[in-house]
Motif scaffolding. Sequence first.
Motif, PDB file in Angstrom:
ATOM      1  N   ARG A 427      47.917  60.632  38.664  1.00 52.92           N
ATOM      2  CA  ARG A 427      46.910  60.718  37.604  1.00 52.92           C
ATOM      3  C   ARG A 427      47.488  61.336  36.334  1.00 52.92           C
ATOM      4  O   ARG A 427      47.149  60.918  35.224  1.00 52.92           O
ATOM      5  CB  ARG A 427      45.717  61.531  38.088  1.00 52.92           C
ATOM      6  N   ASN A 431      47.787  59.458  32.657  1.00 44.52           N
ATOM      7  CA  ASN A 431      46.839  59.975  31.678  1.00 44.52           C
ATOM      8  C   ASN A 431      47.192  59.480  30.268  1.00 44.52           C
ATOM      9  O   ASN A 431      48.355  59.475  29.871  1.00 44.52           O
ATOM     10  CB  ASN A 431      46.860  61.503  31.735  1.00 44.52           C
ATOM     11  N   ASP A 433      46.744  60.762  27.305  1.00 45.57           N
ATOM     12  CA  ASP A 433      47.400  61.741  26.440  1.00 45.57           C
ATOM     13  C   ASP A 433      48.855  61.938  26.834  1.00 45.57           C
ATOM     14  O   ASP A 433      49.728  62.107  25.979  1.00 45.57           O
ATOM     15  CB  ASP A 433      46.663  63.082  26.492  1.00 45.57           C
ATOM     16  N   HIS A 447      43.200  69.081  31.257  1.00 46.98           N
ATOM     17  CA  HIS A 447      42.843  67.810  31.899  1.00 46.98           C
ATOM     18  C   HIS A 447      42.561  67.952  33.391  1.00 46.98           C
ATOM     19  O   HIS A 447      42.442  66.939  34.086  1.00 46.98           O
ATOM     20  CB  HIS A 447      43.971  66.796  31.697  1.00 46.98           C
ATOM     21  N   GLU A 449      40.105  68.480  35.331  1.00 43.21           N
ATOM     22  CA  GLU A 449      38.972  67.780  35.943  1.00 43.21           C
ATOM     23  C   GLU A 449      39.304  66.326  36.247  1.00 43.21           C
ATOM     24  O   GLU A 449      38.852  65.763  37.246  1.00 43.21           O
ATOM     25  CB  GLU A 449      37.751  67.858  35.020  1.00 43.21           C
ATOM     26  N   ARG A 450      40.109  65.713  35.378  1.00 42.35           N
ATOM     27  CA  ARG A 450      40.474  64.311  35.587  1.00 42.35           C
ATOM     28  C   ARG A 450      41.724  64.142  36.442  1.00 42.35           C
ATOM     29  O   ARG A 450      41.963  63.070  36.988  1.00 42.35           O
ATOM     30  CB  ARG A 450      40.685  63.620  34.236  1.00 42.35           C
ATOM     31  N   LEU A 451      42.526  65.201  36.549  1.00 41.69           N
ATOM     32  CA  LEU A 451      43.782  65.082  37.292  1.00 41.69           C
ATOM     33  C   LEU A 451      43.623  65.396  38.776  1.00 41.69           C
ATOM     34  O   LEU A 451      44.334  64.832  39.609  1.00 41.69           O
ATOM     35  CB  LEU A 451      44.834  66.022  36.691  1.00 41.69           C
ATOM     36  N   PRO A 453      42.154  65.055  42.278  1.00 44.18           N
ATOM     37  CA  PRO A 453      41.357  64.042  42.977  1.00 44.18           C
ATOM     38  C   PRO A 453      40.175  64.657  43.704  1.00 44.18           C
ATOM     39  O   PRO A 453      40.165  65.848  44.017  1.00 44.18           O
ATOM     40  CB  PRO A 453      42.356  63.420  43.959  1.00 44.18           C
ATOM     41  N   SER A 454      39.191  63.831  43.981  1.00 46.22           N
ATOM     42  CA  SER A 454      37.991  64.287  44.673  1.00 46.22           C
ATOM     43  C   SER A 454      38.233  64.359  46.168  1.00 46.22           C
ATOM     44  O   SER A 454      39.030  63.608  46.731  1.00 46.22           O
ATOM     45  CB  SER A 454      36.826  63.340  44.384  1.00 46.22           C
TER      46      SER A 454
END
Length: 625
Positions: A427, A431, A433, A447, A449-451, A453-454
Amino acid sequence: MIESLLIANRGEIARRIIRTARMLGVRTIAVHSDVDAAMPFVTEADEAVCIGPASARESYLDQGKILAAAKATGAAAIHPGYGFLSENAEFAEAVQAAGLIWVGAPPSSIRAMGLKDAAKQLMLAAGVPVTPGYMGEDQGPARLQSEADAIGYPVLIKAVAGGGGKGMRRVDTAEAFADALDSCRREAAASFGDDRVLIEKYILGPRHIEVQIFGDSFGDVVHLFERDCSLQRRHQKVIEEAPAPGMDDATRAAICAAAVKAARAVDYVGAGTIEFIADASEGLRADRIWFMEMNTRLQVEHPVTEAITGQDLVEWQLRVASGEPLPLRQEDLAINGWAMEARLYAENPVTGFLPSTGPLHRLRLPADIRVDTGVEEGGEVTPFYDPMIAKLIVHAPSRRAAAAKLARAAASVEVWPVRTNAAFLARAAANADFTAGRVDTGFIERHAERLIPSADPGEPVLQAVARALLPTVGRDPWTALTGFRANGDPDFRMQVDIAGVTHDVTLDGAALPASVAEVEGEMLLFLDGQAWPFSLPRADHAGGGHGPSDGAILSPMPGRIVSVDVEEGAIVARGQKLLVLEAMKMEQALFAPFDGVVAELKAQAGSQVAEGVMLIRIEQQAEAG
């Protein structure tokens, strides 16, 4: 050339050194702790010596044991790798006093650069720009506070003898300084036995840029250009690259010249790295880059420099240590393409990057890139040492191409049951950016929250698991329902268990590039760097993938039979529990599909069974007579 080399290290760097030494015809000797006896670096060396128990203090940090092993095996030289004793001046002197060749920096250079305050004073004298700050002898809290106030907040308190991100505190206000100072000093004393600190101006939007330098015993020093190591988490590097994004020719010339000047100031010999901090708030500029510290050893990220220059830095080390001049002059070195390295760690980003240890039942790393690893499938990640599994190294004509290649490589990693940061790395490399070069040391925090994983499977995982199970279950009415759509193919709906949770899935759309494997009796899906154990859900009205008509109860997943609740010949009622199956500490009960009698019983408590094996067959009571 050195004839024999003892490697005072372990894991991937030991294997890396062995690889080059073998190419040069140098005999290699590995030293290892007892828990590392079966590690690849031990078996790949020409000779190996056990030097103690798992504790690094009693093995890899025990200078006497290492020197004794060198004497016993007739080693001519010792290579310390990185970490452990690689920057220990006393050990370097002991190696030389024993009549051995030290494949590393001179002890005097190690000492000169070992303390951050003394190193900065030395660099100031040599004309190398250093970060504005205070490095004085007066360590009184009042003096340190006043210096911080004069520098202007935010400031960074750093342990004089620090390293690895320890003994560092950012302070944003004067009111917070005293508490931060006390905390930093406690950590510095515990980690390094030295609670002295220095104060630096904290750079907003900082970039961590370092220059690879090399010196020989004839007084020649060259640089092999720069690396950008700004992608960090808690001061630990995550992704490194070379060259640095946004670096123009004039700024590169200035920073590399400063690095060579720094190396000459300490009469440097061997491989070293000069680390700089850059204020990149308005782009990289020569007047906004300052010396931070020098690493008097080979760096973990040296492969990216090797990739863009086409040089083997371990070979350079061995040649220089053998008394040869540098293999190339400065004008012979050039940058070719772009390289990136990601550190694959045994850690779980979902749980706050807690370490993950255990056996490596599955370890599949990308085959189309350079991978430096210290472990192999069937091995183990122990809690005793650094949790790095491998370094993923890519090289491409451009930065965007290198980032895309790295993202694909990280996403293809398959590891089980140990958890890794592969999905996190994939991720990060993908990304927007990052691919655009908008990086600094705060990138990961911004970043996160986006990097990260769930922990819950998303729709892509559900779709991939359902497709993997589809050939097994067919279109069984107990696990799937078929609907109708005008002018289109029907959806296929089913239930699947992923990590013990049942999900309803409607199959639709294209298949995903997932990998499915049975590992130690478990079905696993590998997708985008993550691993998901899966199976059919508990069937309240049927067992296995068969309908109620034939009465065959099949194992819905690989696992161990925990208990068998019926005997052959027993009369059972519809919905009655027949047995319990366990996989990955999750239990699944199988039930009678209708009233009948147990005609066949092939299940035995405690036994392991594969998926699809018939465990019990129930006959209708009318037919039992």
